[in-house]
Design a protein around this motif. Structure first.
Motif, mmCIF file in Angstrom:
data_model
loop_
_atom_site.group_PDB
_atom_site.id
_atom_site.type_symbol
_atom_site.label_atom_id
_atom_site.label_comp_id
_atom_site.label_asym_id
_atom_site.label_seq_id
_atom_site.Cartn_x
_atom_site.Cartn_y
_atom_site.Cartn_z
ATOM 1 N N THR A 202 -0.480 0.049 -13.327
ATOM 2 C CA THR A 202 -1.794 0.515 -13.773
ATOM 3 C C THR A 202 -2.469 1.355 -12.697
ATOM 4 O O THR A 202 -3.234 2.268 -13.001
ATOM 5 N N VAL A 203 -2.179 1.056 -11.449
ATOM 6 C CA VAL A 203 -2.730 1.828 -10.335
ATOM 7 C C VAL A 203 -1.936 3.107 -10.113
ATOM 8 O O VAL A 203 -2.495 4.182 -9.865
ATOM 9 N N GLU B 159 0.719 -3.203 -10.629
ATOM 10 C CA GLU B 159 0.757 -2.016 -9.776
ATOM 11 C C GLU B 159 0.907 -0.750 -10.609
ATOM 12 O O GLU B 159 0.404 0.314 -10.235
ATOM 13 N N HIS C 228 0.839 -1.206 0.000
ATOM 14 C CA HIS C 228 0.000 0.000 0.000
ATOM 15 C C HIS C 228 0.874 1.256 0.000
ATOM 16 O O HIS C 228 0.611 2.199 -0.766
ATOM 17 N N GLY D 226 -7.587 0.042 -6.578
ATOM 18 C CA GLY D 226 -6.888 -0.952 -7.378
ATOM 19 C C GLY D 226 -7.419 -2.362 -7.191
ATOM 20 O O GLY D 226 -7.118 -3.257 -7.989
ATOM 21 N N VAL E 95 -5.481 4.266 -3.392
ATOM 22 C CA VAL E 95 -4.852 2.990 -3.751
ATOM 23 C C VAL E 95 -5.859 1.849 -3.687
ATOM 24 O O VAL E 95 -5.822 0.918 -4.501
ATOM 25 N N GLU F 191 2.549 1.650 -3.469
ATOM 26 C CA GLU F 191 1.631 2.099 -4.512
ATOM 27 C C GLU F 191 1.144 3.523 -4.279
ATOM 28 O O GLU F 191 0.719 4.198 -5.226
ATOM 29 N N PHE G 197 -7.958 2.939 -15.591
ATOM 30 C CA PHE G 197 -7.609 1.519 -15.584
ATOM 31 C C PHE G 197 -7.970 0.863 -16.908
ATOM 32 O O PHE G 197 -7.209 0.067 -17.454
ATOM 33 N N SER H 39 -10.821 6.949 -11.748
ATOM 34 C CA SER H 39 -9.693 6.016 -11.790
ATOM 35 C C SER H 39 -10.033 4.773 -12.603
ATOM 36 O O SER H 39 -9.176 4.216 -13.301
ATOM 37 N N GLN I 243 -4.835 -5.612 -6.859
ATOM 38 C CA GLN I 243 -3.843 -4.546 -6.925
ATOM 39 C C GLN I 243 -4.206 -3.370 -6.022
ATOM 40 O O GLN I 243 -3.681 -2.276 -6.184
ATOM 41 N N GLY I 244 -5.104 -3.595 -5.075
ATOM 42 C CA GLY I 244 -5.537 -2.516 -4.203
ATOM 43 C C GLY I 244 -4.908 -2.522 -2.836
ATOM 44 O O GLY I 244 -5.308 -1.752 -1.964
ATOM 45 N N GLN J 156 -2.688 -6.064 -15.512
ATOM 46 C CA GLN J 156 -3.203 -5.985 -14.144
ATOM 47 C C GLN J 156 -2.020 -5.925 -13.178
ATOM 48 O O GLN J 156 -1.731 -6.863 -12.440
#
Length: 232
Positions: A83-84, A81, A22, A156, A153, A25, A70, A66, A162-163, A79
């Protein structure tokens, strides 16, 4: 309480591991945003006509959801990090560019004239005089951008684990474990508070000439910066 920290194995991380992901990102995009905002703010101050369109573009980017970012990025970055983090870096510009530009513009004209008289070129004056004096405004912008990034974050989780801590919210619904959602919310809030406190401490370390009350700068502060800059 044990269930609070009992992270489902399909998340592929422990609680501490999710915190690390976290922070990575959230903070790397803010750092990237700062690197982009510094030259942009310099250009906006040098060419005043550039400031409104730059601010307009960053505002439009911030208004893009967001999820839409994406959808556009996932064909190129997958898919992952990245991309986030790309949208978060762009979002940070709407705060950092005006914070830096306005902070630099607040530097007294007499300070700039003194720096020029001491042989400072435009770049050296920007880096060694204007940015240090504008540090309180820049740190204030970083605080807002960091808090926003830490909270965003979690979105994601919509693109496949990815969150980071946001994945716990999805897991809470999937496994009917509301304590996981509470874990995500509380941990994210604590991270935001700790990062904000770290930035406040950084701001004080970068501006030792500032009164602890945070009120107006004194003329001595500008002279101190010029003296230090000239000695380098």
């Amino acid at each position: 309480m044990s269930g609070f920290f009992d992270i489902p194995s399909d998340l592929q991380h422990s609680w501490a591991g999710l915190i690390g992901v976290h922070l990575r990102e959230a903070l790397l995009p803010v750092a990237a945003g700062l690197l982009l905002a510094l030259p942009l703010a310099l250009l906006c101050n040098r060419f005043r006509w550039l400031y409104p369109p730059v601010l307009g573009v960053t505002t439009v980017l911030y208004a893009v959801p967001s999820l839409a970012f994406f959808v556009v990025l996932i064909d190129y970055t997958g898919q992952t990090e990245l991309t986030v983090m790309i949208p978060l870096a762009l979002y940070s510009l709407v705060v950092l560019v005006p914070a830096i530009a306005d902070g630099v513009r607040s530097v007294p004209d007499e300070t700039l004239s003194a720096a020029t008289a001491m042989g400072f070129g435009p770049v050296r004056r920007y880096l060694q005089v204007q940015l240090p004096i504008a540090a309180p405004a820049i740190v204030a912008g970083l605080r807002v951008a960091t808090a926003s990034s830490i909270s965003l974050v979690s979105v994601g989780a919509l693109i496949g684990n990815q969150g980071a801590l946001g994945n716990l919210m999805a897991a809470a619904q999937k496994y009917d474990r509301p304590e996981l959602a509470a874990n995500a919310v509380l941990t994210t809030a604590v991270l935001a508070v700790l990062c904000d406190a770290a930035l406040v401490a950084l701001g004080r370390a970068l501006t030792p000439w500032m009164p602890r009350s945070g009120r107006e700068r004194t003329a001595a502060s500008s002279e101190e910066i010029l003296t230090k800059g000239a000695a380098r």
